[in-house]
Design an enzyme around this catalytic site. Structure first.
Site, PDB file in Angstrom:
ATOM      1  N   ASP A 215       0.932  -1.174   0.119  1.00 46.74           N
ATOM      2  CA  ASP A 215      -0.049  -0.004   0.042  1.00 46.74           C
ATOM      3  C   ASP A 215       0.822   1.135   0.047  1.00 46.74           C
ATOM      4  OD1 ASP A 215      -2.302   1.536  -0.070  1.00 46.74           O
ATOM      5  OD2 ASP A 215      -2.932   0.917   2.237  1.00 46.74           O
ATOM      6  N   LYS A 216       0.076   2.436  -0.206  1.00 43.49           N
ATOM      7  CA  LYS A 216       0.915   3.730  -0.438  1.00 43.49           C
ATOM      8  C   LYS A 216      -0.069   4.662   0.458  1.00 43.49           C
ATOM      9  CE  LYS A 216       0.234   7.790  -2.391  1.00 43.49           C
ATOM     10  NZ  LYS A 216      -1.271   8.570  -2.520  1.00 43.49           N
ATOM     11  N   HIS A 217       0.625   5.725   1.298  1.00 43.43           N
ATOM     12  CA  HIS A 217      -0.065   6.657   1.859  1.00 43.43           C
ATOM     13  C   HIS A 217       0.576   8.077   1.704  1.00 43.43           C
ATOM     14  CE1 HIS A 217      -2.644   8.160   4.903  1.00 43.43           C
ATOM     15  NE2 HIS A 217      -1.601   9.032   5.375  1.00 43.43           N
ATOM     16  N   SER A 218      -0.396   9.031   1.333  1.00 39.75           N
ATOM     17  CA  SER A 218       0.241  10.288   1.365  1.00 39.75           C
ATOM     18  C   SER A 218      -0.487  11.012   2.481  1.00 39.75           C
ATOM     19  CB  SER A 218      -0.190  11.033   0.023  1.00 39.75           C
ATOM     20  OG  SER A 218      -0.205  12.235  -0.031  1.00 39.75           O
TER      21      SER A 218
ATOM     22  N   THR B 183      -8.944  10.853  -1.358  1.00 34.46           N
ATOM     23  CA  THR B 183      -9.257   9.785  -2.381  1.00 34.46           C
ATOM     24  C   THR B 183     -10.833   9.222  -2.225  1.00 34.46           C
ATOM     25  OG1 THR B 183      -6.940   9.124  -2.092  1.00 34.46           O
ATOM     26  CG2 THR B 183      -8.340   7.676  -3.161  1.00 34.46           C
TER      27      THR B 183
ATOM     28  N   ARG C 136      -8.978  14.964  18.059  1.00 38.74           N
ATOM     29  CA  ARG C 136      -7.711  15.892  17.798  1.00 38.74           C
ATOM     30  C   ARG C 136      -8.284  16.758  16.860  1.00 38.74           C
ATOM     31  NH1 ARG C 136      -4.319  11.873  14.743  1.00 38.74           N
ATOM     32  NH2 ARG C 136      -2.956  13.727  14.448  1.00 38.74           N
TER      33      ARG C 136
ATOM     34  N   SER D 240      -1.872   7.083  13.826  1.00 40.24           N
ATOM     35  CA  SER D 240      -3.070   7.010  13.108  1.00 40.24           C
ATOM     36  C   SER D 240      -2.899   6.419  11.757  1.00 40.24           C
ATOM     37  CB  SER D 240      -3.603   8.530  12.958  1.00 40.24           C
ATOM     38  OG  SER D 240      -4.756   8.539  11.952  1.00 40.24           O
TER      39      SER D 240
ATOM     40  N   LYS E  64      -4.107   1.976  10.954  1.00 42.36           N
ATOM     41  CA  LYS E  64      -5.033   1.498   9.764  1.00 42.36           C
ATOM     42  C   LYS E  64      -4.192   0.577   8.905  1.00 42.36           C
ATOM     43  CE  LYS E  64      -6.129   5.825   8.844  1.00 42.36           C
ATOM     44  NZ  LYS E  64      -6.036   6.588   9.880  1.00 42.36           N
ATOM     45  N   LYS E  65      -2.700   1.008   8.371  1.00 45.60           N
ATOM     46  CA  LYS E  65      -2.240   0.166   7.602  1.00 45.60           C
ATOM     47  C   LYS E  65      -1.683  -1.235   8.240  1.00 45.60           C
ATOM     48  CE  LYS E  65      -2.062   3.309   4.467  1.00 45.60           C
ATOM     49  NZ  LYS E  65      -3.191   3.404   3.658  1.00 45.60           N
TER      50      LYS E  65
END
Length: 443
Positions: free
Chosen positions: A87-90, A127, A175, A190, A194-195
């Site tokens: 996976d990728k996260h930005s 997204t 938050r 955070s 999730k990942k």
């Protein structure tokens, strides 16, 4: 309950005073978040204490794992997937539609991509909102459908369900209203909770830096990169990180349906914006090399170019959309399916010169003013509005040339957005090459 309340109060006090928390204390806090024995006030106090006092890597790892374990953790073993789970996260920006291209490209290269994405936050796009502009697409299927789609198609992009890292959802909502969003340990926990709940083998992080990002200083971006790297390693997740520029929009479009249309043009080969393409290839290559699907970055890039040119990436994108409830011929007929704004107008440059600087956050707020983003978490958004054909830093513009196209629901909102757009561009008489896109790779 009184004993539990006292325990929560004491661990908040302990962190407030700068002491380290044990794994058991962190687990107790997360348990209180989930079973509601921790009040919003206590969650806010804990978040503020972490913001001000920080957390060690081991504390942050315990928090990430406890948040992961607050819900379901996906296991892929029984599906016998013949490839790595990645996976990728930005960290978010303007015109950042990378995930929409990257997931089907990786799937076409033999990886499996269970991507859990979020909604837009502040001036940045999300997204999940982009995918919501595709009619019928189920952004929140149940976990079984999610897993089956990944196994069959190779990729699925969905929103966070109530069963995956539920503690994160509650902590984040507190938050958001207690001025503690910027805490690096809490950002790290955070993201990784999730990942980790998605059962990944490998993750690539894209940390955005610049006036359109949450991280505006290189020192902040590096600190977050190192935090994620350390905690992911301790949690057993292989992670690589790029810091990339967000001093101008990544794509030439900003807005939900407009960025999906940009994705279709990219996957079909109609238009591939060079900046967007560079980031997609670099991030995807990191995952292919990191999982052994390619021996080096050059071979990875060549493999990715091939699945684009030969149409496999587009086919995986179409299959994902169809499997999750959208049209079966989406890429072929995207303009027939995506919502269109009734008003489209040009923003004309009042002066001539080279585009020297773009206030990217201002452009993002312009999209929000059009109704394409949220001022409050529960706001309904207009998926059709946004900006398109945005000029780039270094472009030579003549007076009267368009700086971008505005897609708006009415003339009044178009006029408001026009002022925001005009204030976002600074011109110079001297040529300007623009900022470097890949700031650095964190290893």
């Amino acid at each position: 309950m009184a004993n539990k309340g006292s325990l929560l109060q004491e661990l908040i006090r302990k962190k407030r005073d700068g002491d380290s928390l044990t794994d058991q204390e962190i687990e107790a806090f997360v348990e209180g978040v989930v079973d509601q024995s921790a009040s919003d006030g206590q969650i806010g106090a804990f978040a503020m204490a972490v913001l001000l006092r920080g957390m060690s890597a081991s504390e942050c790892t315990a928090l990430s794992l406890s948040m992961r374990d607050s819900g379901e953790v996906i296991c892929w073993d029984h599906l016998n997937l013949q490839g790595p789970i990645v996976d990728k996260h930005s960290t978010g920006g303007v015109g950042d539609c990378v995930s929409l291209m990257l997931a089907p490209m990786l799937a076409a290269c033999g990886a499996f991509v269970p991507m859990i994405s979020g909604r837009g936050l502040g001036h940045t796009g999300g997204t999940l909102d982009k995918l919501a502009s595709i009619p019928g697409y189920d952004v929140k299927p149940n976990v079984d459908v999610f897993k089956a789609t990944v196994a069959e198609i190779g990729c699925a992009i969905i929103g966070q369900t109530s069963t995956l890292a539920p503690a994160d959802g509650r902590i984040y909502s507190v938050r958001d209203v207690t001025a503690t969003v910027e805490s690096i340990p809490l950002i790290t926990a955070s993201i990784l909770s999730k990942k980790l709940s998605a059962g990944l083998d490998n993750l690539v992080m894209d940390i955005k830096l610049g006036n359109g990002a949450f991280m505006t200083e290189l020192s902040e971006a590096r600190a977050l990169a190192q935090s994620i790297r350390q905690v992911a390693k301790q949690a057993g997740l292989i992670t690589s990180t790029l810091i990339t520029d967000m001093n101008q929009p990544l794509a030439c479009a900003a807005g939900n349906a407009l960025e999906v249309r940009e994705t279709v043009r990219y996957l079909t080969g109609e238009v591939r914006d060079p900046r967007l393409h560079e980031v997609v290839i670099r991030l995807a290559s990191a995952l292919l090399v990191g999982t052994g699907l390619a021996p080096n970055r050059h071979a990875a890039a060549k493999k990715l170019e091939t699945v684009l040119v030969e149409g496999q990436a587009r086919n995986h994108f179409d299959a994902m959309i169809q499997t999750l409830g959208g049209p079966k011929d989406f890429c072929q007929a995207a303009d027939n399916y995506l919502p269109k704004a009734p008003v489209v107008c040009k923003v004309l440059s009042p002066t001539s010169g080279y585009v020297n600087e773009i206030n990217t956050r201002q452009l993002g707020l312009g999209v929000v003013s059009l109704g394409g983003g949220r001022r409050h978490p529960d706001d309904e958004i207009d998926l059709s509005v946004g900006l398109e054909h945005i000029v780039r830093c270094g472009d030579l513009i003549k007076q009267g040339d368009p700086l971008c196209l505005i897609h708006a629901r009415d003339e009044q909102s178009a006029a408001v957005a026009t002022k925001s757009v005009l204030n976002a561009f600074e011109m110079s008489s001297d040529p300007f090459s623009g900022p470097e896109l890949i700031v650095e790779e964190v290893v």
